[in-house]
Design a protein around this motif. Structure first.
Motif, PDB file in Angstrom:
ATOM      1  N   MET A 186      -5.507  -5.551  -6.324  1.00  0.00           N
ATOM      2  CA  MET A 186      -4.982  -4.310  -5.760  1.00  0.00           C
ATOM      3  C   MET A 186      -5.790  -3.131  -6.267  1.00  0.00           C
ATOM      4  N   TRP A 193      -9.669  -1.964  -9.519  1.00  0.00           N
ATOM      5  CA  TRP A 193      -8.910  -3.138  -9.084  1.00  0.00           C
ATOM      6  C   TRP A 193      -8.124  -3.743 -10.234  1.00  0.00           C
ATOM      7  N   ARG A 236      -3.849   1.477  -3.051  1.00  0.00           N
ATOM      8  CA  ARG A 236      -4.569   1.947  -1.868  1.00  0.00           C
ATOM      9  C   ARG A 236      -5.103   0.829  -0.992  1.00  0.00           C
ATOM     10  N   ASP A 237      -5.283  -0.389  -1.567  1.00  0.00           N
ATOM     11  CA  ASP A 237      -5.871  -1.480  -0.791  1.00  0.00           C
ATOM     12  C   ASP A 237      -5.624  -2.795  -1.514  1.00  0.00           C
ATOM     13  N   PHE A 238      -5.805  -3.899  -0.785  1.00  0.00           N
ATOM     14  CA  PHE A 238      -5.714  -5.245  -1.331  1.00  0.00           C
ATOM     15  C   PHE A 238      -7.005  -5.983  -1.039  1.00  0.00           C
ATOM     16  N   LYS A 239      -7.312  -7.019  -1.838  1.00  0.00           N
ATOM     17  CA  LYS A 239      -8.400  -7.926  -1.502  1.00  0.00           C
ATOM     18  C   LYS A 239      -8.108  -9.284  -2.126  1.00  0.00           C
ATOM     19  N   ILE A 293       0.852  -1.189   0.000  1.00  0.00           N
ATOM     20  CA  ILE A 293       0.000   0.000   0.000  1.00  0.00           C
ATOM     21  C   ILE A 293       0.888   1.239   0.000  1.00  0.00           C
TER      22      ILE A 293
END
Length: 64
Positions: free
Chosen positions: A43, A54, A31-34, A3
């Motif tokens: 990402m 994403w 900014r974020d992961f999932k 991040i």
């Protein structure tokens, strides 16, 4: 990748909208992961125009 890291969109794995196709070659910030289906990691990348979407790790490359 982590991040806050700057990245460039280097390829697109799937069929996507024209808005996302325009991001090809652009730089953004993670900014974020999932975790996505199949155990992959997505990402969230935010671009200079404050849009975000994403991507999979193999669609991105580090950018300084």
């Amino acid at each position: 990748m982590e991040i806050g890291q700057k990245v460039r969109v280097r390829r697109l794995r799937d069929r996507v909208s024209q808005e996302i196709i325009k991001k090809l070659g652009q730089k953004g910030t993670i900014r974020d992961f999932k975790v996505v289906d199949g155990g992959g990691v997505g990402m969230l990348v935010q671009f200079e125009d404050n849009t975000g979407t994403w991507f999979f790790e193999d669609e991105l490359e580090s950018s300084n």
